[in-house]
Design a protein around this motif. Structure first.
Motif, PDB file in Angstrom:
ATOM      1  N   ARG A 274      40.616  -7.341 -47.954  1.00 53.55           N
ATOM      2  CA  ARG A 274      39.212  -7.606 -48.284  1.00 53.55           C
ATOM      3  C   ARG A 274      38.289  -7.242 -47.130  1.00 53.55           C
ATOM      4  N   THR A 431      28.242  -1.694 -50.999  1.00 53.64           N
ATOM      5  CA  THR A 431      28.724  -1.043 -52.219  1.00 53.64           C
ATOM      6  C   THR A 431      27.556  -0.569 -53.080  1.00 53.64           C
ATOM      7  N   PHE A 476      32.693   3.057 -61.649  1.00 50.92           N
ATOM      8  CA  PHE A 476      33.889   2.265 -61.950  1.00 50.92           C
ATOM      9  C   PHE A 476      34.510   1.725 -60.670  1.00 50.92           C
ATOM     10  N   TRP A 477      34.606   2.560 -59.657  1.00 51.90           N
ATOM     11  CA  TRP A 477      35.165   2.137 -58.374  1.00 51.90           C
ATOM     12  C   TRP A 477      34.299   1.050 -57.735  1.00 51.90           C
ATOM     13  N   PHE A 479      32.194  -1.172 -59.159  1.00 55.59           N
ATOM     14  CA  PHE A 479      32.299  -2.463 -59.838  1.00 55.59           C
ATOM     15  C   PHE A 479      33.697  -3.056 -59.706  1.00 55.59           C
ATOM     16  N   SER A 480      34.720  -2.221 -59.658  1.00 56.68           N
ATOM     17  CA  SER A 480      36.081  -2.722 -59.428  1.00 56.68           C
ATOM     18  C   SER A 480      36.179  -3.379 -58.055  1.00 56.68           C
ATOM     19  N   CYS A 481      35.602  -2.748 -57.053  1.00 54.65           N
ATOM     20  CA  CYS A 481      35.617  -3.299 -55.697  1.00 54.65           C
ATOM     21  C   CYS A 481      34.844  -4.610 -55.633  1.00 54.65           C
ATOM     22  N   PHE A 483      34.378  -6.827 -58.034  1.00 55.81           N
ATOM     23  CA  PHE A 483      35.154  -7.905 -58.644  1.00 55.81           C
ATOM     24  C   PHE A 483      36.391  -8.245 -57.819  1.00 55.81           C
ATOM     25  N   PHE A 484      37.005  -7.239 -57.217  1.00 52.34           N
ATOM     26  CA  PHE A 484      38.184  -7.486 -56.380  1.00 52.34           C
ATOM     27  C   PHE A 484      37.832  -8.362 -55.183  1.00 52.34           C
TER      28      PHE A 484
END
Length: 496
Positions: A274, A431, A476-477, A479-481, A483-484
């Motif tokens: 993280r 981001t 996509f990358w 929003f994935s990051c 949420f991760f």
């Protein structure tokens, strides 16, 4: 201010632009990267660093393409306005032979550009410095513009909080020592608590807060004024920065070469992913400053290649700095601010070098803090700006500077965990600025360009990643990051 179109300023060569971009990207984030590498493992860190470097390069080309389209729209509006003025002049002319002849001669002298077809590549020359706030107002709706400013403001707040914590933390580490420790500078045993003594009855955290108060009193007032004529100061701090980086890399290589390297980093440790992600995103941040950096470049013929070369050099530098660090020092002894590892007698014997490296963040960050603060203050003004309206003196000179200065100082008062501050700033606001905003900018500017100039617009600065797939992939990358990182934080807090 982010929403202004400003003059290009003094031009410089492409290679000078390469150096400026290198200096812009390589900043405070580089000093927190070694610890993040040691925590996450060298292999996973290297792979993530390369991938995020590629993603940052892609979105940089997106921003450059949007800058070219914005310039094309401005050029076309000026051409149309010029043509209308000439038509008005011709309509008021009499039918006399002399005036007819003058009108004919004026038409002959008209620049070829004014009669070029809409798809002419010269329209897309980047000659006007169109800041990202102006591009947002050109391509986004009102809601999109407000979200853009919100993202920029959150990022700048994170920047200021990092700066406000880094300077007092460095001063505390250099001037404080554990009770009974005879070493000079930073403690040889760096595993200490804030409650350890510093000077007499004062604890380390007390010394940190005293330095924070002094930092705020000395640099805070600059937020209430405009900061100008910082060119030579920035040159001096850049020279100091590269001298510090060179000294650290050479000293680490010498220690490793003499068999004194203590580091045995793991291959991979997902628990540190993280912070590593946030640090890497933060360390590639440049998209918000591209207009002022790219526009003055005299020749933009090979601009994409120039940017690619810069990213390759930056990746090499980050790899060299981080790998020499994690194999030179034990992972548990690496400090948030890497320079502080060299402020010890057992690492550097020369006192001048110890203090220079230990206090290096103090000198360089202190010069950047007022500039970032004024930028944040101006973005607050731009967010609430209304056409034709002015702010009362109290709001303009007191309220905006106060809401700019107080929150980051409060954050720094509560924590000096630089790795977490950099990680959170990079993972969230970073981001948005590095991925989300450039992706939406290029998507909407392409649609506008097709409507205004026709399909197949010959934009010479168009990104190599032309397919819509890449825009979707970036989003996509991102929003994935998001949420991760959020899920990782929630799980970490649950375990605690």
């Amino acid at each position: 201010m982010a929403g202004e179109i400003t003059d290009t300023g003094e031009l410089y060569s492409p290679y000078v632009g390469l150096v400026y971009m290198f200096n812009l990207i390589v900043g405070t984030g580089a000093l927190t990267m070694p610890k993040a590498f040691a925590t996450a493992g060298w292999l996973v860190s290297l792979l993530l660093l390369m991938f995020l470097g590629f993603m940052s390069f892609m979105t940089t080309t997106f921003v450059i393409e949007a800058m070219a389209v914005a310039n094309a729209q401005l050029h076309w509006k000026r051409m149309e306005s010029h043509k209308e003025e000439e038509d008005d002049d011709s309509s008021t002319a009499s039918d006399s032979d002399v005036l007819v002849q003058e009108s004919y001669e004026r038409a002959e002298r008209r620049p070829i550009l004014s009669v070029q077809r809409r798809g002419s590549p010269s329209l897309f020359e980047i000659t006007d410095r169109v800041e990202m706030g102006q591009m947002a107002s050109m391509f986004f709706s009102k809601v999109g513009v407000n979200l853009f400013y919100f993202c920029i403001i959150i990022y700048l707040y994170g920047d200021l909080a990092i700066y406000a914590a880094a300077v007092p933390f460095s001063l505390m580490q250099v001037t404080c020592s554990s009770v009974g420790n005879d070493s000079c500078g930073v403690d040889a045993d760096t595993r200490h608590n804030d409650t350890d003594q510093c000077w007499g009855p004062l604890r380390r955290v007390d010394a940190y807060r005293i330095y924070l108060a002094a930092f705020t009193l000395f640099l805070g007032p600059f937020t209430f004024f405009d900061v100008q004529k910082t060119k030579y100061l920035q040159i001096l701090t850049s020279l100091m920065r590269w001298l510090a980086f060179a000294i650290m890399i050479v000293l680490a290589l010498v220690r490793i070469g003499h068999g004194q390297g203590e580091g045995h980093p793991p291959l991979a440790d997902l628990s540190g992913l993280r912070n590593l992600f946030g640090v890497c995103v933060y360390s590639f941040m440049c998209q918000h400053s591209l207009p002022s950096l790219v526009t003055p470049i005299s020749s933009k013929r090979h601009l994409t290649r120039l940017v690619f070369l810069d990213y390759v050099l930056i990746l090499a530098f980050y790899g060299l700095l981080s790998f020499t660090a994690i194999f030179c020092f034990r992972g548990d002894s690496l400090l948030d601010m890497y320079t502080l590892n060299f402020a010890r007698c057992d690492v550097v014997s020369l006192a001048a070098a110890r203090f220079f490296l230990g206090l290096f963040p103090v000198f360089t960050i202190s010069t950047n803090f007022p500039i970032i603060a004024v930028t944040l203050r101006n973005n607050w003004k731009a967010l609430f700006h209304r056409e034709g309206g002015t702010y009362p003196w109290v709001v303009d000179r007191v309220v905006f500077p106060t809401i700019t200065l107080v929150p980051p100082v409060l954050v720094a008062f509560c924590t000096h965990d630089l790795e977490s501050l950099v990680g959170i700033t990079g993972a969230y606001a970073g981001t948005g600025i590095q991925y989300v905003i450039p992706a939406f900018l290029v998507y909407h500017c392409r649609k506008d360009a097709q409507l205004a100039f026709g399909h197949g617009t010959p934009n010479k600065h168009r990104s190599p990643f032309r397919h819509t797939f890449w825009v979707g992939f970036v989003l996509f990358w991102a929003f994935s990051c998001f949420f991760f990182v959020t899920a990782n934080i929630v799980l970490s807090e649950t375990k605690l």
